[in-house]
Design an enzyme around this catalytic site. Structure first.
Site, mmCIF file in Angstrom:
data_model
loop_
_atom_site.group_PDB
_atom_site.id
_atom_site.type_symbol
_atom_site.label_atom_id
_atom_site.label_comp_id
_atom_site.label_asym_id
_atom_site.label_seq_id
_atom_site.Cartn_x
_atom_site.Cartn_y
_atom_site.Cartn_z
ATOM 1 N N ASP A 132 38.460 37.046 27.349
ATOM 2 C CA ASP A 132 39.167 36.273 28.369
ATOM 3 C C ASP A 132 40.431 37.029 28.781
ATOM 4 O O ASP A 132 40.978 37.806 28.001
ATOM 5 C CB ASP A 132 39.536 34.882 27.811
ATOM 6 C CG ASP A 132 39.714 33.843 28.912
ATOM 7 O OD1 ASP A 132 40.375 34.147 29.932
ATOM 8 O OD2 ASP A 132 39.201 32.729 28.748
ATOM 9 N N ASP B 191 40.689 41.747 31.384
ATOM 10 C CA ASP B 191 40.469 41.261 32.744
ATOM 11 C C ASP B 191 39.104 41.762 33.205
ATOM 12 O O ASP B 191 38.894 42.968 33.356
ATOM 13 C CB ASP B 191 41.576 41.784 33.677
ATOM 14 C CG ASP B 191 41.479 41.165 35.062
ATOM 15 O OD1 ASP B 191 40.428 40.547 35.369
ATOM 16 O OD2 ASP B 191 42.441 41.292 35.837
ATOM 17 N N TYR C 216 32.035 30.195 47.023
ATOM 18 C CA TYR C 216 31.746 29.752 45.655
ATOM 19 C C TYR C 216 30.282 29.290 45.546
ATOM 20 O O TYR C 216 29.560 29.683 44.621
ATOM 21 C CB TYR C 216 32.698 28.617 45.260
ATOM 22 C CG TYR C 216 32.484 28.107 43.858
ATOM 23 C CD1 TYR C 216 32.947 28.815 42.755
ATOM 24 C CD2 TYR C 216 31.805 26.909 43.608
ATOM 25 C CE1 TYR C 216 32.754 28.345 41.455
ATOM 26 C CE2 TYR C 216 31.604 26.431 42.322
ATOM 27 C CZ TYR C 216 32.086 27.155 41.240
ATOM 28 O OH TYR C 216 31.882 26.685 39.953
ATOM 29 N N THR D 86 38.227 20.289 33.844
ATOM 30 C CA THR D 86 38.865 21.527 33.367
ATOM 31 C C THR D 86 39.955 21.892 34.377
ATOM 32 O O THR D 86 40.157 21.178 35.369
ATOM 33 C CB THR D 86 37.858 22.701 33.297
ATOM 34 O OG1 THR D 86 37.461 23.038 34.632
ATOM 35 C CG2 THR D 86 36.631 22.374 32.473
HETATM 36 N N1 LIG Z 1 34.756 22.679 35.966
HETATM 37 C C1 LIG Z 1 33.736 22.423 36.790
HETATM 38 O O1 LIG Z 1 33.677 21.372 37.428
HETATM 39 C C2 LIG Z 1 32.621 23.429 36.920
HETATM 40 C C3 LIG Z 1 31.447 23.031 37.568
HETATM 41 C C4 LIG Z 1 30.412 23.916 37.701
HETATM 42 C C5 LIG Z 1 30.528 25.197 37.204
HETATM 43 N N2 LIG Z 1 31.675 25.584 36.591
HETATM 44 C C6 LIG Z 1 31.761 26.949 36.074
HETATM 45 O O2 LIG Z 1 32.041 26.921 34.699
HETATM 46 C C7 LIG Z 1 32.666 28.148 34.324
HETATM 47 C C8 LIG Z 1 33.908 27.850 33.493
HETATM 48 O O3 LIG Z 1 34.873 27.207 34.305
HETATM 49 P P1 LIG Z 1 35.866 26.086 33.776
HETATM 50 O O4 LIG Z 1 35.615 24.871 34.566
HETATM 51 O O5 LIG Z 1 35.826 26.022 32.302
HETATM 52 O O6 LIG Z 1 37.244 26.675 34.313
HETATM 53 P P2 LIG Z 1 38.530 27.267 33.542
HETATM 54 O O7 LIG Z 1 39.427 27.770 34.609
HETATM 55 O O8 LIG Z 1 39.038 26.267 32.576
HETATM 56 O O9 LIG Z 1 37.915 28.474 32.716
HETATM 57 C C9 LIG Z 1 37.565 29.706 33.315
HETATM 58 C C10 LIG Z 1 37.803 30.788 32.299
HETATM 59 O O10 LIG Z 1 37.435 32.053 32.867
HETATM 60 C C11 LIG Z 1 38.471 32.981 32.608
HETATM 61 N N3 LIG Z 1 38.517 34.028 33.628
HETATM 62 C C12 LIG Z 1 38.601 33.860 34.975
HETATM 63 N N4 LIG Z 1 38.738 35.056 35.574
HETATM 64 C C13 LIG Z 1 38.727 35.990 34.590
HETATM 65 C C14 LIG Z 1 38.863 37.410 34.568
HETATM 66 N N5 LIG Z 1 39.066 38.097 35.687
HETATM 67 N N6 LIG Z 1 38.810 38.054 33.378
HETATM 68 C C15 LIG Z 1 38.643 37.355 32.236
HETATM 69 N N7 LIG Z 1 38.525 36.003 32.188
HETATM 70 C C16 LIG Z 1 38.577 35.347 33.352
HETATM 71 C C17 LIG Z 1 39.751 32.152 32.629
HETATM 72 O O11 LIG Z 1 40.843 32.792 31.988
HETATM 73 C C18 LIG Z 1 39.291 30.888 31.910
HETATM 74 O O12 LIG Z 1 39.410 30.972 30.506
HETATM 75 C C19 LIG Z 1 32.947 28.885 35.630
HETATM 76 O O13 LIG Z 1 31.951 29.863 35.838
HETATM 77 C C20 LIG Z 1 32.847 27.797 36.670
HETATM 78 O O14 LIG Z 1 32.512 28.292 37.944
HETATM 79 C C21 LIG Z 1 32.733 24.733 36.433
#
Ligand SMILES: NC(=O)c1ccc[n+]([C@@H]2O[C@H](COP(=O)([O-])OP(=O)(O)OC[C@H]3O[C@@H](n4cnc5c(N)ncnc54)[C@H](O)[C@@H]3O)[C@@H](O)[C@H]2O)c1
Length: 254
Positions: free
Chosen positions: A41, A65, A159, A194
């Site tokens: 992460d 990253d 997205y 989240t």
């Molecule tokens: N929360 C929702 O409603 C939802 C719905 C459908 C899909 N998703 C997907 O679930 C996954 C997780 O999202 P989440 O909701 O837990 O969001 P979040 O923002 O809590 O977590 C995303 C994580 O990805 C990491 N990240 C982002 N860019 C990065 C990079 N360049 N390098 C390293 N790490 C990176 C962030 O630091 C974070 O820990 C994502 O792929 C998101 O698209 C989320």
């Protein structure tokens, strides 16, 4: 007998973006099932890594990253150095951004496609050779219901398209590598509580629409996605590959 199928003792699971949100919950689930956890992460501001260690899981954290093109291969190499195996890869890291297409700027478009699509490809490309060598492997990609339906009221074409690409990548990889005993699946979550869905005040009026559009009339907790992930990452799903498992409280039924 059936409970044993969810056990992951002796396995190593690499989860991108696992320091918070859905990825963190997946790390909990796989750790509790016995897997050694490797998180990649860009930051750990919420102390997720420490929390997982306190739960007594074997946790390694790579602060990286994933926008850096060389990062995926480095993470796989470092995981192999430490554990000599990558049994499970969870491509969870992702970003979301809404905005009208006619005003959407290139830098955001690039970022969405880079993390949500290209990084998933690169992570799979680097993880597959050691999985082939071991003769087995599991990949789980986190897609979205947004890859299946156009959510309202927010405009988020980039997205949505990125998540549809993740679903198709999942199916193509599953087809290509089934004969090598590598299973590839995806989860398409609905709205999950989240940081991604933690809306600023001016957009808070979207929440009632999100709930109204969802037959279960609520958002998911991250652990409700993680239990589906445990199923897809464990031998409990030994005959499942190429599946996009929708976990959306019924959103896509309408
Ligand atoms: N929360 C929702 O409603 C939802 C719905 C459908 C899909 N998703 C997907 O679930 C996954 C997780 O999202 P989440 O909701 O837990 O969001 P979040 O923002 O809590 O977590 C995303 C994580 O990805 C990491 N990240 C982002 N860019 C990065 C990079 N360049 N390098 C390293 N790490 C990176 C962030 O630091 C974070 O820990 C994502 O792929 C998101 O698209 C989320």
């Amino acid at each position: 007998m059936f409970i044993d199928k969810f056990k992951l003792d002796g396995k190593t699971a690499l989860i991108t973006g696992g320091a918070k949100g859905i990825g963190f919950s997946i790390a909990h689930a796989l750790g509790e099932a016995g897997a050694k956890i490797v998180l990649a992460d860009r930051e750990d501001k919420n102390g997720g890594v420490e929390e997982l260690k306190k739960a007594n899981y074997d946790v390694t954290f790579f602060e990286v990253d994933l926008l850096d093109r060389s990062a995926p291969q480095k993470i796989i190499d470092q995981t192999l150095e430490k554990h000599d195996r990558v049994d499970i890869l969870v491509n969870n890291a992702g970003v979301a951004q809404h905005g009208d297409t006619h005003e959407f700027d290139d830098s955001m478009l690039d970022k969405i496609m880079d993390i949500n699509v290209d990084t998933v490809f690169r992570m799979c490309r680097s993880a597959i050779p050691p999985m082939k060598k071991k003769g087995e492997g599991v990949i789980l990609n986190i897609g979205s219901m947004s890859g299946l339906a156009s959510n309202i009221p927010q405009p988020q074409v980039a997205y949505n398209a990125s998540k549809a690409a993740v679903h198709m990548m999942t199916k193509s990889l599953a087809s290509d590598y089934a004969s090598q005993n590598i299973r590839v699946n995806a989860i398409a979550p609905g709205y999950v509580k989240t940081d991604i869905t933690n809306l600023p005040k001016k957009y808070e009026h979207w929440y009632p629409t999100w709930n109204k559009q969802t037959p279960m009339n609520r958002m998911a907790e991250p652990h409700e996605i993680a239990s589906a992930a445990l199923f897809l990452c464990s031998p409990a799903s030994s005959y499942v590959t190429g599946e996009v498992l929708v976990v959306d409280g019924g959103y896509t039924t309408r």
